[in-house]
Motif scaffolding. Structure first.
Motif, PDB file in Angstrom:
ATOM      1  N   THR A 131      -5.334  -7.851  11.897  1.00  0.00           N
ATOM      2  CA  THR A 131      -6.645  -7.241  11.707  1.00  0.00           C
ATOM      3  C   THR A 131      -7.521  -7.670  12.864  1.00  0.00           C
ATOM      4  OG1 THR A 131      -8.609  -7.125  10.292  1.00  0.00           O
ATOM      5  CG2 THR A 131      -7.278  -9.123  10.116  1.00  0.00           C
ATOM      6  N   ARG A 166      -1.799  -7.451   0.646  1.00  0.00           N
ATOM      7  CA  ARG A 166      -2.274  -6.125   0.226  1.00  0.00           C
ATOM      8  C   ARG A 166      -3.672  -5.929   0.806  1.00  0.00           C
ATOM      9  NH1 ARG A 166      -1.296  -6.618  -6.109  1.00  0.00           N
ATOM     10  NH2 ARG A 166      -1.755  -8.789  -5.617  1.00  0.00           N
ATOM     11  N   PRO A 167      -3.737  -5.691   2.113  1.00  0.00           N
ATOM     12  CA  PRO A 167      -5.031  -5.704   2.811  1.00  0.00           C
ATOM     13  C   PRO A 167      -6.010  -4.634   2.369  1.00  0.00           C
ATOM     14  CG  PRO A 167      -3.285  -4.862   4.233  1.00  0.00           C
ATOM     15  CD  PRO A 167      -2.609  -5.426   3.022  1.00  0.00           C
ATOM     16  N   GLY A 168      -5.535  -3.574   1.763  1.00  0.00           N
ATOM     17  CA  GLY A 168      -6.443  -2.518   1.346  1.00  0.00           C
ATOM     18  C   GLY A 168      -7.070  -2.745  -0.017  1.00  0.00           C
ATOM     19  N   GLU A 169      -6.647  -3.802  -0.712  1.00  0.00           N
ATOM     20  CA  GLU A 169      -7.108  -4.022  -2.076  1.00  0.00           C
ATOM     21  C   GLU A 169      -8.171  -5.116  -2.146  1.00  0.00           C
ATOM     22  OE1 GLU A 169      -4.078  -4.615  -4.981  1.00  0.00           O
ATOM     23  OE2 GLU A 169      -2.689  -3.205  -4.028  1.00  0.00           O
ATOM     24  N   HIS A 171      -9.444  -8.141  -4.457  1.00  0.00           N
ATOM     25  CA  HIS A 171      -8.866  -9.009  -5.471  1.00  0.00           C
ATOM     26  C   HIS A 171      -9.979  -9.796  -6.161  1.00  0.00           C
ATOM     27  CE1 HIS A 171      -4.804  -8.282  -3.885  1.00  0.00           C
ATOM     28  NE2 HIS A 171      -5.399  -8.302  -2.690  1.00  0.00           N
ATOM     29  N   ARG A 210     -13.713 -10.666   3.407  1.00  0.00           N
ATOM     30  CA  ARG A 210     -14.916  -9.939   3.008  1.00  0.00           C
ATOM     31  C   ARG A 210     -15.230 -10.223   1.543  1.00  0.00           C
ATOM     32  NH1 ARG A 210     -16.750  -4.880   1.033  1.00  0.00           N
ATOM     33  NH2 ARG A 210     -14.642  -4.224   0.426  1.00  0.00           N
ATOM     34  N   GLN A 218     -11.621  -9.577  -0.198  1.00  0.00           N
ATOM     35  CA  GLN A 218     -10.689  -8.633   0.415  1.00  0.00           C
ATOM     36  C   GLN A 218     -10.498  -9.030   1.866  1.00  0.00           C
ATOM     37  OE1 GLN A 218     -12.340  -4.733   1.054  1.00  0.00           O
ATOM     38  NE2 GLN A 218     -10.354  -3.710   0.914  1.00  0.00           N
ATOM     39  N   ALA A 221     -11.831  -6.307   8.221  1.00  0.00           N
ATOM     40  CA  ALA A 221     -11.598  -5.942   9.616  1.00  0.00           C
ATOM     41  C   ALA A 221     -12.451  -6.855  10.475  1.00  0.00           C
ATOM     42  CB  ALA A 221     -11.965  -4.479   9.858  1.00  0.00           C
TER      43      ALA A 221
END
Length: 228
Positions: A131, A166-169, A171, A210, A218, A221
């Motif tokens: 990222t 799971r970078p798009g999720e 948590h 983030r 999460q 970027a």
């Protein structure tokens, strides 16, 4: 499991040693920091009191982490938030304040051992994740920023690798605490926040993790501009 018990109080050491032995562990008890450093490499698990006669326990913790990767729980009477934060940042896998219930400590030991054992099938065992200028290698347990290796504690890396799997999720705090700490009921604890702060500070990339306010975290970027 072979445990290294670093405790200078004879009564506490006897109680802890007995409880560990009853659970099938072998125990080496030492009461001084110098002896702890001597035997650290043979340990599969460490219980560390901070009130030692020959060296401050937090300094010993830092030195142990240069020679020993074994799971480590601080067991101490120091209950100030500053001490807890420093202990976690120095590499402790958990922090238990005296007095405590022996059953709770044994449960925490089991949880730490599960977390730091061989990866499970659903763990972050995939390839490298990138990222911005940050690269996370779950298999090698390494993190680089602009090609430079960044040294994270075991727990900091576990948190980052979990998010990177799971970078798009997004948590939840409970999910992260349950997976990494083995206890979702630590939601009121600052442990997770301390380790997230450590990741951001050490990578100099505050956007790498983030915050989703009121929920969790999460993978973010990021890039060089993050560190300016």
């Amino acid at each position: 499991m072979h445990a290294l018990l670093v405790e200078d109080d004879d009564r506490m050491a006897l109680a802890l040693g007995t409880a560990l032995a009853q659970r099938g562990h072998t125990v080496r008890r030492v009461g001084r920091a110098s002896d702890a450093l001597q035997h650290a490499r043979e340990a599969q698990f460490v219980l560390l009191d901070l009130g030692l006669p020959d060296l401050d326990g937090l300094e010993l913790l830092r030195r142990l982490r240069t020679v020993c990767e074994a799971p480590l729980i601080v067991v101490t009477a120091r209950c100030e938030e500053r001490d807890i934060v420093q202990g976690l940042r120095a590499g402790a896998d958990d922090y238990v304040v005296k007095p405590f219930r022996m059953t709770e400590l044994m449960a925490r030991i089991d949880a730490v051992r599960r977390r730091t054992g061989a990866p499970s099938g659903d763990g972050p065992t995939g390839g490298r994740v990138r990222t911005g200028d940050v690269e996370i290698d779950p298999a090698g347990r390494t993190v680089t920023v602009s090609g430079q290796h960044i040294r994270l504690t075991r727990r900091e890396f576990d948190v980052l690798a979990f998010l990177a799997a799971r970078p798009g999720e997004v948590h939840s705090r409970e999910e992260i605490l349950d997976r990494i700490w083995g206890d979702a009921f630590l939601a009121a604890s600052r442990s997770l926040d301390v380790h997230v702060a450590g990741i951001r500070a050490k990578t100099a990339r505050p956007g790498l993790v983030r915050t989703v306010r009121g929920f969790g975290y999460q993978l973010g970027a990021t890039g060089q501009e993050d560190g300016r």
